[in-house]
Design a protein around this motif. Structure first.
Motif, mmCIF file in Angstrom:
data_model
loop_
_atom_site.group_PDB
_atom_site.id
_atom_site.type_symbol
_atom_site.label_atom_id
_atom_site.label_comp_id
_atom_site.label_asym_id
_atom_site.label_seq_id
_atom_site.Cartn_x
_atom_site.Cartn_y
_atom_site.Cartn_z
ATOM 1 N N VAL A 24 0.859 -1.184 0.000
ATOM 2 C CA VAL A 24 0.000 0.000 0.000
ATOM 3 C C VAL A 24 0.894 1.232 0.000
ATOM 4 C CG1 VAL A 24 -1.773 1.305 1.223
ATOM 5 C CG2 VAL A 24 -1.799 -1.186 1.312
ATOM 6 N N GLY A 26 0.622 5.412 -0.021
ATOM 7 C CA GLY A 26 -0.368 6.457 0.184
ATOM 8 C C GLY A 26 0.271 7.799 0.451
ATOM 9 N N TYR A 27 -0.560 8.844 0.304
ATOM 10 C CA TYR A 27 -0.080 10.197 0.525
ATOM 11 C C TYR A 27 -1.234 11.042 1.048
ATOM 12 C CZ TYR A 27 2.423 14.548 -0.273
ATOM 13 O OH TYR A 27 3.053 15.745 -0.110
ATOM 14 N N SER A 28 -0.958 11.878 2.029
ATOM 15 C CA SER A 28 -1.944 12.814 2.578
ATOM 16 C C SER A 28 -1.367 14.215 2.519
ATOM 17 C CB SER A 28 -2.262 12.466 4.037
ATOM 18 O OG SER A 28 -2.845 11.205 4.140
ATOM 19 N N THR A 38 -6.419 12.669 0.993
ATOM 20 C CA THR A 38 -5.571 11.491 1.062
ATOM 21 C C THR A 38 -5.803 10.630 -0.170
ATOM 22 O OG1 THR A 38 -4.918 9.624 2.461
ATOM 23 C CG2 THR A 38 -7.245 10.119 2.393
ATOM 24 N N GLY A 39 -4.807 9.900 -0.545
ATOM 25 C CA GLY A 39 -4.919 8.986 -1.677
ATOM 26 C C GLY A 39 -4.015 7.793 -1.458
ATOM 27 N N SER A 40 -4.356 6.677 -2.068
ATOM 28 C CA SER A 40 -3.520 5.489 -1.917
ATOM 29 C C SER A 40 -3.651 4.593 -3.139
ATOM 30 C CB SER A 40 -3.894 4.703 -0.656
ATOM 31 O OG SER A 40 -5.181 4.135 -0.789
ATOM 32 N N LYS A 42 -3.187 0.394 -3.729
ATOM 33 C CA LYS A 42 -2.927 -0.934 -3.179
ATOM 34 C C LYS A 42 -2.691 -1.880 -4.348
ATOM 35 C CE LYS A 42 -6.053 0.074 0.599
ATOM 36 N NZ LYS A 42 -7.330 -0.219 1.230
ATOM 37 N N GLU A 76 -7.407 4.637 -4.569
ATOM 38 C CA GLU A 76 -8.437 5.283 -3.744
ATOM 39 C C GLU A 76 -8.094 6.752 -3.502
ATOM 40 O OE1 GLU A 76 -10.335 2.421 -0.475
ATOM 41 O OE2 GLU A 76 -8.172 2.587 -0.284
ATOM 42 N N THR A 92 -13.001 7.017 2.098
ATOM 43 C CA THR A 92 -12.363 6.893 0.793
ATOM 44 C C THR A 92 -13.303 6.262 -0.221
ATOM 45 O OG1 THR A 92 -11.443 4.732 1.369
ATOM 46 C CG2 THR A 92 -10.052 6.661 1.779
#
Length: 130
Positions: A24, A26-28, A38-40, A42, A76, A92
């Motif tokens: 995973v 992700g970044y906020s 936020t986004g991710s 996976k 997401e 999300t």
């Protein structure tokens, strides 16, 4: 993992299962604000299959039952709220892409590709002071 009831073959009840795990990323931004984006992404390997259902807590796979290896990619995006300096909650939305599923009589390859929605709690140290 996920399990879906309602599959009947050869006078037996089955549950369709989908499970996967992996990486995973992700970044906020901006994390110091109380509410932020936020986004991710996976990416992981997994399996789908039909498990024989004996009751709500007892499932069993037989060698003759269907199972297949898959690759799952799930991007997401969402909004995250800082509740405390060590706890966050986010909502999300994304889309699950599943590759490698050959399909079965009851489900096609396209049935596993689907929108997903999540409500997440995160606990830990988030790298910024007061």
């Amino acid at each position: 993992g996920e399990a879906y009831d309602g599959f009947r073959r050869d006078e037996r009840d089955y549950v369709f299962t989908l499970g996967h795990g992996g990486l995973v990323l992700g970044y906020s931004y901006p994390t110091k604000k109380a509410l932020h984006l936020t986004g991710s992404l996976k990416v992981g390997a997994g399996a789908v299959g039909l498990a024989r259902r004996y009751n709500d807590w007892d499932w069993e796979l037989d060698e003759d039952d269907f199972n297949d290896a898959v690759l799952v990619v799930l991007p997401e995006v969402g909004a995250e709220l800082n509740l405390t300096h060590w706890m966050r909650i986010s909502a999300t939305a994304g889309y699950r892409f599943v590759d490698g599923f050959r399909g079965i009589t009851e489900l096609s390859k396209k049935d596993l590709n689907a929108p997903v929605f999540g409500l997440n709690l995160r606990f830990g140290w988030f790298g910024h002071g007061k």
